[in-house]
Design a protein around this motif. Structure first.
Motif, mmCIF file in Angstrom:
data_model
loop_
_atom_site.group_PDB
_atom_site.id
_atom_site.type_symbol
_atom_site.label_atom_id
_atom_site.label_comp_id
_atom_site.label_asym_id
_atom_site.label_seq_id
_atom_site.Cartn_x
_atom_site.Cartn_y
_atom_site.Cartn_z
ATOM 1 N N UNK A 9 0.254 3.630 -4.803
ATOM 2 C CA UNK A 9 2.056 3.908 -5.284
ATOM 3 C C UNK A 9 2.212 2.248 -5.471
ATOM 4 N N UNK A 10 1.403 1.487 -4.955
ATOM 5 C CA UNK A 10 1.714 0.162 -5.592
ATOM 6 C C UNK A 10 1.559 0.119 -6.945
ATOM 7 N N UNK A 11 0.417 0.406 -7.611
ATOM 8 C CA UNK A 11 0.234 0.654 -8.839
ATOM 9 C C UNK A 11 0.904 1.371 -9.522
ATOM 10 N N UNK A 12 1.128 2.481 -9.860
ATOM 11 C CA UNK A 12 2.181 3.133 -9.762
ATOM 12 C C UNK A 12 3.775 2.710 -9.807
ATOM 13 N N UNK A 13 4.505 1.488 -8.533
ATOM 14 C CA UNK A 13 5.620 1.354 -9.123
ATOM 15 C C UNK A 13 5.145 -0.053 -9.504
ATOM 16 N N UNK A 14 4.381 -0.556 -9.501
ATOM 17 C CA UNK A 14 3.786 -2.078 -10.646
ATOM 18 C C UNK A 14 3.885 -2.952 -9.849
ATOM 19 N N UNK A 15 3.613 -3.058 -8.847
ATOM 20 C CA UNK A 15 3.256 -4.055 -7.586
ATOM 21 C C UNK A 15 2.406 -5.318 -7.801
ATOM 22 N N UNK A 16 2.317 -5.837 -8.600
ATOM 23 C CA UNK A 16 1.069 -6.891 -8.273
ATOM 24 C C UNK A 16 1.018 -7.814 -7.267
ATOM 25 N N UNK A 17 2.162 -7.952 -7.078
ATOM 26 C CA UNK A 17 1.621 -9.273 -5.221
ATOM 27 C C UNK A 17 2.315 -8.400 -4.575
ATOM 28 N N UNK A 50 -8.711 0.289 -7.973
ATOM 29 C CA UNK A 50 -7.504 0.094 -8.722
ATOM 30 C C UNK A 50 -6.894 -1.442 -7.836
ATOM 31 N N UNK A 51 -8.117 -1.772 -7.518
ATOM 32 C CA UNK A 51 -7.284 -4.092 -6.708
ATOM 33 C C UNK A 51 -7.936 -4.159 -8.189
ATOM 34 N N UNK A 52 -9.002 -3.978 -8.831
ATOM 35 C CA UNK A 52 -8.959 -4.561 -10.090
ATOM 36 C C UNK A 52 -7.125 -5.052 -10.390
ATOM 37 N N UNK A 53 -7.133 -3.665 -10.856
ATOM 38 C CA UNK A 53 -5.923 -3.888 -11.780
ATOM 39 C C UNK A 53 -4.741 -4.251 -11.119
ATOM 40 N N UNK A 54 -4.134 -4.707 -9.914
ATOM 41 C CA UNK A 54 -3.476 -5.152 -9.471
ATOM 42 C C UNK A 54 -3.851 -6.908 -8.774
ATOM 43 N N UNK A 55 -3.418 -7.012 -10.108
ATOM 44 C CA UNK A 55 -4.650 -8.835 -10.141
ATOM 45 C C UNK A 55 -4.227 -9.400 -8.735
ATOM 46 N N UNK A 56 -2.624 -9.788 -8.517
ATOM 47 C CA UNK A 56 -2.495 -10.100 -7.101
ATOM 48 C C UNK A 56 -2.516 -9.430 -5.708
#
Length: 97
Positions: A9-17, A50-56
């Motif tokens: 969900x975070x990835x799809x919503x582009x929520x990095x932090x 997936x965590x790799x893609x969510x940098x922060x």
């Protein structure tokens, strides 16, 4: 599996932090140390990828007693929670937390 879904969900919503918390200490230790757990290896692999893609983003352990809002929402409606009209018990937990 709930953590993996939250990551999707975070990835799809582009929520990095974002900080993901769970009351499962073994899961947090496995994620942070990159140690596999045979019964959930596929789930862990997805989480790591997936965590790799969510940098922060990050992961923390929170005792279950401090995570009552998440458990109340999950018991009421799961991930499809409607925040536009939460139940009175959820509203009370929001105020307390």
């Amino acid at each position: 599996m709930a953590l993996r879904e939250a990551l999707f969900i975070a990835k799809n919503l582009q929520m990095n932090k974002i900080l993901f918390d769970t009351d499962c200490l073994n899961l947090i230790q496995a994620i942070k140390s990159k140690v596999s757990i045979p019964d959930i290896d596929a789930v862990l692999e997805d989480i790591w990828e997936i965590h790799k893609e969510l940098s922060e983003s990050g992961f923390i352990w929170v005792p279950r007693a401090c995570n009552s809002l998440a458990h109340e929402v999950d018991a009421a409606v799961g991930l499809a929670a409607s925040w536009s009209n939460p139940s009175m018990s959820i509203q009370n937990l929001i105020r307390m937390e």
